[in-house]
Design an enzyme around this catalytic site. Structure first.
Site, PDB file in Angstrom:
ATOM      1  N   ASN A   9      -0.517 -44.569 -38.309  1.00 22.41           N
ATOM      2  CA  ASN A   9      -0.805 -44.052 -39.648  1.00 22.41           C
ATOM      3  C   ASN A   9      -0.138 -42.689 -39.742  1.00 22.41           C
ATOM      4  O   ASN A   9      -0.629 -41.724 -39.192  1.00 22.41           O
ATOM      5  CB  ASN A   9      -2.325 -43.946 -39.843  1.00 22.41           C
ATOM      6  CG  ASN A   9      -2.678 -43.243 -41.141  1.00 22.41           C
ATOM      7  OD1 ASN A   9      -1.834 -43.095 -42.024  1.00 22.41           O
ATOM      8  ND2 ASN A   9      -3.920 -42.813 -41.258  1.00 22.41           N
ATOM      9  N   LYS A  11       0.206 -40.830 -42.290  1.00 23.59           N
ATOM     10  CA  LYS A  11      -0.374 -39.898 -43.276  1.00 23.59           C
ATOM     11  C   LYS A  11       0.769 -39.289 -44.111  1.00 23.59           C
ATOM     12  O   LYS A  11       1.727 -39.989 -44.404  1.00 23.59           O
ATOM     13  CB  LYS A  11      -1.225 -38.840 -42.569  1.00 23.59           C
ATOM     14  CG  LYS A  11      -2.199 -39.501 -41.576  1.00 23.59           C
ATOM     15  CD  LYS A  11      -3.245 -38.598 -41.038  1.00 23.59           C
ATOM     16  CE  LYS A  11      -4.122 -39.393 -40.080  1.00 23.59           C
ATOM     17  NZ  LYS A  11      -5.321 -38.690 -39.695  1.00 23.59           N
ATOM     18  N   HIS A  94      -9.390 -45.129 -45.983  1.00 24.31           N
ATOM     19  CA  HIS A  94      -9.310 -44.142 -44.900  1.00 24.31           C
ATOM     20  C   HIS A  94     -10.234 -42.966 -45.237  1.00 24.31           C
ATOM     21  O   HIS A  94     -10.376 -42.581 -46.394  1.00 24.31           O
ATOM     22  CB  HIS A  94      -7.869 -43.660 -44.735  1.00 24.31           C
ATOM     23  CG  HIS A  94      -7.672 -42.842 -43.508  1.00 24.31           C
ATOM     24  ND1 HIS A  94      -8.019 -41.513 -43.455  1.00 24.31           N
ATOM     25  CD2 HIS A  94      -7.228 -43.171 -42.272  1.00 24.31           C
ATOM     26  CE1 HIS A  94      -7.772 -41.048 -42.238  1.00 24.31           C
ATOM     27  NE2 HIS A  94      -7.290 -42.040 -41.499  1.00 24.31           N
ATOM     28  N   GLU A  96      -9.885 -39.885 -45.042  1.00 23.86           N
ATOM     29  CA  GLU A  96      -9.255 -38.785 -45.805  1.00 23.86           C
ATOM     30  C   GLU A  96      -9.207 -39.117 -47.287  1.00 23.86           C
ATOM     31  O   GLU A  96      -9.336 -38.233 -48.133  1.00 23.86           O
ATOM     32  CB  GLU A  96      -7.850 -38.485 -45.235  1.00 23.86           C
ATOM     33  CG  GLU A  96      -7.946 -37.774 -43.892  1.00 23.86           C
ATOM     34  CD  GLU A  96      -6.819 -38.067 -42.925  1.00 23.86           C
ATOM     35  OE1 GLU A  96      -5.765 -38.582 -43.344  1.00 23.86           O
ATOM     36  OE2 GLU A  96      -7.000 -37.788 -41.723  1.00 23.86           O
ATOM     37  N   GLU A 166     -13.257 -45.849 -37.457  1.00 27.99           N
ATOM     38  CA  GLU A 166     -12.759 -44.497 -37.219  1.00 27.99           C
ATOM     39  C   GLU A 166     -13.880 -43.488 -37.442  1.00 27.99           C
ATOM     40  O   GLU A 166     -14.133 -43.080 -38.582  1.00 27.99           O
ATOM     41  CB  GLU A 166     -11.601 -44.178 -38.176  1.00 27.99           C
ATOM     42  CG  GLU A 166     -10.400 -45.076 -37.994  1.00 27.99           C
ATOM     43  CD  GLU A 166      -9.116 -44.402 -38.455  1.00 27.99           C
ATOM     44  OE1 GLU A 166      -8.167 -44.400 -37.666  1.00 27.99           O
ATOM     45  OE2 GLU A 166      -9.069 -43.872 -39.572  1.00 27.99           O
ATOM     46  N   GLY A 172      -8.097 -36.601 -35.691  1.00 27.24           N
ATOM     47  CA  GLY A 172      -7.286 -35.385 -35.675  1.00 27.24           C
ATOM     48  C   GLY A 172      -7.961 -34.214 -34.971  1.00 27.24           C
ATOM     49  O   GLY A 172      -7.506 -33.078 -35.071  1.00 27.24           O
ATOM     50  N   SER A 212      -7.975 -39.931 -32.600  1.00 27.04           N
ATOM     51  CA  SER A 212      -7.418 -39.259 -31.421  1.00 27.04           C
ATOM     52  C   SER A 212      -6.997 -40.214 -30.296  1.00 27.04           C
ATOM     53  O   SER A 212      -7.134 -39.892 -29.117  1.00 27.04           O
ATOM     54  CB  SER A 212      -8.385 -38.198 -30.895  1.00 27.04           C
ATOM     55  OG  SER A 212      -8.612 -37.207 -31.889  1.00 27.04           O
TER      56      SER A 212
HETATM   57  P1  PGA Z   1      -5.599 -39.364 -35.282  1.00 28.51           P
HETATM   58  O1  PGA Z   1      -5.775 -40.090 -36.716  1.00 28.51           O
HETATM   59  O2  PGA Z   1      -5.095 -40.407 -34.323  1.00 28.51           O
HETATM   60  O3  PGA Z   1      -4.586 -38.271 -35.531  1.00 28.51           O
HETATM   61  O4  PGA Z   1      -6.938 -38.847 -34.890  1.00 28.51           O
HETATM   62  C1  PGA Z   1      -6.264 -41.394 -36.813  1.00 28.51           C
HETATM   63  C2  PGA Z   1      -6.358 -41.816 -38.252  1.00 28.51           C
HETATM   64  O5  PGA Z   1      -6.670 -40.973 -39.107  1.00 28.51           O
HETATM   65  O6  PGA Z   1      -6.126 -42.989 -38.573  1.00 28.51           O
END
Ligand code: PGA
Length: 248
Positions: A9, A11, A94, A96, A166, A172, A212
């Site tokens: 992903n 982003k 997601h 976010e 998630e 992140g 992560s």
């Molecule tokens: P990350 O993000 O691996 O940077 O923690 C995962 C995601 O948001 O899908």
């Protein structure tokens, strides 16, 4: 048999030029494995990535879609537009988008209905925030998200679905859920699907962990019984890191 799916992903990272450079480097490292690989990129990179990955087996996904067929929705992209350029997957819900763009269980549900009218496979994201886990409410929260997302979908549709668990506190942050915590929730999600549908449907759904995931922890996460893949943010931006995760 469920084929594991490891999806990046990106982003809001990489221009088209940077995406093509990634693809060229990644293709040199990539060897067809028993794992399906995908990159979910910003809209403007999708056509270039489809072309760059042609014939490799590497799939391409979007990160969002509008729930209407078409209309006066300035700035939005429809499922038909994504399907036309050969997009294979689309992330929906997601955290976010839930946090910054008012995505709700209701809009997530409408988006899933819309995507299931195409061949695009939705990757449905669910997961609790830290306060909810600290309050012992993580199962309740994820169950509500799952039930809201799947409302009115048929078993046939849901058997094509990918779910990404998630935990928001692990995205992140460098703070991964323990493999046991991730496994426990993925098992729970499968049980929720079984209760809503049946064993045949829940056996077919791919359930990923995300938050992560990196080369150093991919093996222990992917080796858990209930985890069928990973949704990878930061580490999917670097070809060698993403390849190492795929080779877990
Ligand atoms: P990350 O993000 O691996 O940077 O923690 C995962 C995601 O948001 O899908």
């Amino acid at each position: 048999m469920r084929i594991p799916l490891i999806a990046g992903n990106w982003k809001m990272f990489k221009t088209t030029k940077e995406a093509v450079a990634f693809a060229e480097e990644f293709k040199k490292l990539y060897k067809d494995t028993d794992v399906r690989a995908a990159i979910c990129a910003p809209y403007t990179q999708l056509t270039a990535l489809k072309a760059a990955f042609e014939g490799t087996g590497i799939a391409v996904g979007a990160q969002n879609v509008h729930f209407e067929v078409q209309g006066a929705y300035t700035g939005e992209i429809s499922s038909a537009m994504l399907e036309e350029i050969g997009v294979d997957y689309c992330i929906v819900g997601h955290s976010e988008r839930r946090q910054y763009f008012n995505e709700t269980d209701e809009t997530v549900n409408k988006k899933l209905h819309q995507l299931f009218s195409t061949e695009i496979v939705p990757i449905l994201c669910v997961g609790e925030v830290l306060e909810e886990r600290d309050a012992g409410k993580e199962f309740e929260v994820v169950k509500t998200q799952m039930e809201g997302a799947l409302a009115g979908l048929t078993g046939d549709q849901v058997s094509r679905l990918v779910v990404a668990y998630e935990p928001v506190w692990a995205i992140g942050t460098g703070r991964t859920a323990s493999p046991e915590q991730a496994n426990e929730m993925c098992a729970y999600i499968r049980k929720v699907i079984e209760d809503l549908y049946d064993e045949e449907v829940c056996d077919r759904v791919i359930i990923q962990y995300g938050g992560s995931v990196k080369p150093s922890n991919a093996t222990e996460i992917m080796n858990m019984d209930e985890i069928d893949g990973a949704l990878v943010g930061g580490a999917s931006l670097i070809p060698a890191d993403f390849m190492e995760i795929i080779n877990f």
